[in-house]
Design a protein around this motif. Sequence first.
Motif, PDB file in Angstrom:
ATOM      1  N   VAL A 244      45.122  -6.564   4.322  1.00  0.00           N
ATOM      2  CA  VAL A 244      46.044  -7.417   3.565  1.00  0.00           C
ATOM      3  C   VAL A 244      45.876  -8.874   3.979  1.00  0.00           C
ATOM      4  O   VAL A 244      45.806  -9.779   3.134  1.00  0.00           O
ATOM      5  N   ARG A 245      45.805  -9.113   5.280  1.00  0.00           N
ATOM      6  CA  ARG A 245      45.628 -10.489   5.769  1.00  0.00           C
ATOM      7  C   ARG A 245      44.275 -11.050   5.351  1.00  0.00           C
ATOM      8  O   ARG A 245      44.169 -12.212   4.986  1.00  0.00           O
ATOM      9  N   ARG A 246      43.247 -10.224   5.382  1.00  0.00           N
ATOM     10  CA  ARG A 246      41.914 -10.666   4.965  1.00  0.00           C
ATOM     11  C   ARG A 246      41.941 -11.149   3.515  1.00  0.00           C
ATOM     12  O   ARG A 246      41.421 -12.216   3.189  1.00  0.00           O
ATOM     13  N   ALA A 247      42.531 -10.373   2.642  1.00  0.00           N
ATOM     14  CA  ALA A 247      42.587 -10.737   1.226  1.00  0.00           C
ATOM     15  C   ALA A 247      43.401 -12.001   1.021  1.00  0.00           C
ATOM     16  O   ALA A 247      43.041 -12.871   0.202  1.00  0.00           O
ATOM     17  N   HIS A 248      44.507 -12.145   1.756  1.00  0.00           N
ATOM     18  CA  HIS A 248      45.361 -13.320   1.594  1.00  0.00           C
ATOM     19  C   HIS A 248      44.662 -14.583   2.087  1.00  0.00           C
ATOM     20  O   HIS A 248      44.715 -15.635   1.432  1.00  0.00           O
ATOM     21  N   LEU A 249      43.986 -14.501   3.221  1.00  0.00           N
ATOM     22  CA  LEU A 249      43.252 -15.654   3.737  1.00  0.00           C
ATOM     23  C   LEU A 249      42.133 -16.063   2.779  1.00  0.00           C
ATOM     24  O   LEU A 249      41.902 -17.257   2.548  1.00  0.00           O
ATOM     25  N   ASP A 250      41.440 -15.102   2.229  1.00  0.00           N
ATOM     26  CA  ASP A 250      40.390 -15.414   1.258  1.00  0.00           C
ATOM     27  C   ASP A 250      40.968 -16.159   0.060  1.00  0.00           C
ATOM     28  O   ASP A 250      40.389 -17.141  -0.430  1.00  0.00           O
ATOM     29  N   ALA A 251      42.117 -15.693  -0.408  1.00  0.00           N
ATOM     30  CA  ALA A 251      42.741 -16.317  -1.582  1.00  0.00           C
ATOM     31  C   ALA A 251      43.174 -17.750  -1.312  1.00  0.00           C
ATOM     32  O   ALA A 251      43.210 -18.574  -2.233  1.00  0.00           O
ATOM     33  N   LEU A 252      43.486 -18.048  -0.049  1.00  0.00           N
ATOM     34  CA  LEU A 252      43.950 -19.388   0.307  1.00  0.00           C
ATOM     35  C   LEU A 252      42.825 -20.311   0.765  1.00  0.00           C
ATOM     36  O   LEU A 252      43.080 -21.456   1.149  1.00  0.00           O
ATOM     37  N   GLY A 253      41.595 -19.836   0.744  1.00  0.00           N
ATOM     38  CA  GLY A 253      40.474 -20.693   1.097  1.00  0.00           C
ATOM     39  C   GLY A 253      40.071 -20.660   2.553  1.00  0.00           C
ATOM     40  O   GLY A 253      39.535 -21.648   3.083  1.00  0.00           O
TER      41      GLY A 253
ATOM     42  N   LEU B  61      39.553 -11.329  13.036  1.00  0.00           N
ATOM     43  CA  LEU B  61      39.715 -10.257  14.009  1.00  0.00           C
ATOM     44  C   LEU B  61      41.201 -10.023  14.236  1.00  0.00           C
ATOM     45  O   LEU B  61      41.986 -10.967  14.264  1.00  0.00           O
ATOM     46  N   THR B  62      41.575  -8.773  14.418  1.00  0.00           N
ATOM     47  CA  THR B  62      42.946  -8.447  14.807  1.00  0.00           C
ATOM     48  C   THR B  62      42.928  -7.903  16.233  1.00  0.00           C
ATOM     49  O   THR B  62      41.949  -7.295  16.677  1.00  0.00           O
ATOM     50  N   THR B  63      44.018  -8.125  16.944  1.00  0.00           N
ATOM     51  CA  THR B  63      44.132  -7.569  18.285  1.00  0.00           C
ATOM     52  C   THR B  63      45.568  -7.183  18.566  1.00  0.00           C
ATOM     53  O   THR B  63      46.504  -7.830  18.078  1.00  0.00           O
ATOM     54  N   GLU B  64      45.727  -6.132  19.329  1.00  0.00           N
ATOM     55  CA  GLU B  64      47.046  -5.686  19.774  1.00  0.00           C
ATOM     56  C   GLU B  64      47.182  -5.848  21.282  1.00  0.00           C
ATOM     57  O   GLU B  64      48.106  -5.314  21.895  1.00  0.00           O
TER      58      GLU B  64
END
Length: 217
Positions: A120-129, A135-138
């Motif tokens: 979800v974050r990947r798609a949103h970042l792509d949409a915003l340029g 990378l995600t980390t916990e």
Amino acid sequence: MSDDPETARQIAELASDDRPLLVLDVDEVVLEFVQPFMRYLESIDLELGLATFSLFQNVVRRSDRQKVEPSEVAEHLDTFFAVQAEWQTAAADAAETIARLSRNAEIVMLTAMPHRHRPVRRAHLDALGFPYPLLTTEMPKGPAILKLRGPDKRPVAFVDDIPKNLLSVRDFVADAHLVNLMSYGAMRAVMPPLPADIAVADDWKTAAPSIEKALGI
């Protein structure tokens, strides 16, 4: 190495790059977070206060002003991340400034969130340029950035809003240039003091010069 095996797996998928490395947190650095999360909480009759520098200890019910337990706040945050595209926007000047820096540096975004929210974050970042690797980390960020740097001592800069993340990186990459940047500046009033070797930036326009100098670009 990375303390988080999933983060290590994501790092292993990246193409090799020997340019100076700029690692960016996402929330409050690349994307607005505090204000959108405040608005989200208000939509479910909750309110985030600024009594302390803590997301989980400062949420109350608007109806009766009763404190919301941290476990419940965590559940709301998880739901917020699932619908982040409806709430979060790009931080001021972030897209343009990072695009300029990317001409001469490797840009990697490192966000502390459950791995399941990465698509979800990947798609949103792509949409915003923001097309840069995500990378995600916990787990703490220091080990991840040490691995990202690789065996060569290339220059490293790291931008984050949370002091403990910056300190984690300092523990593992002692010569990294560290920048504390917060889109929502009101949080600084309750933030613990930062060590003198961590640069403070109010926005991307003030952050960029020190990053460029540190990376030699």
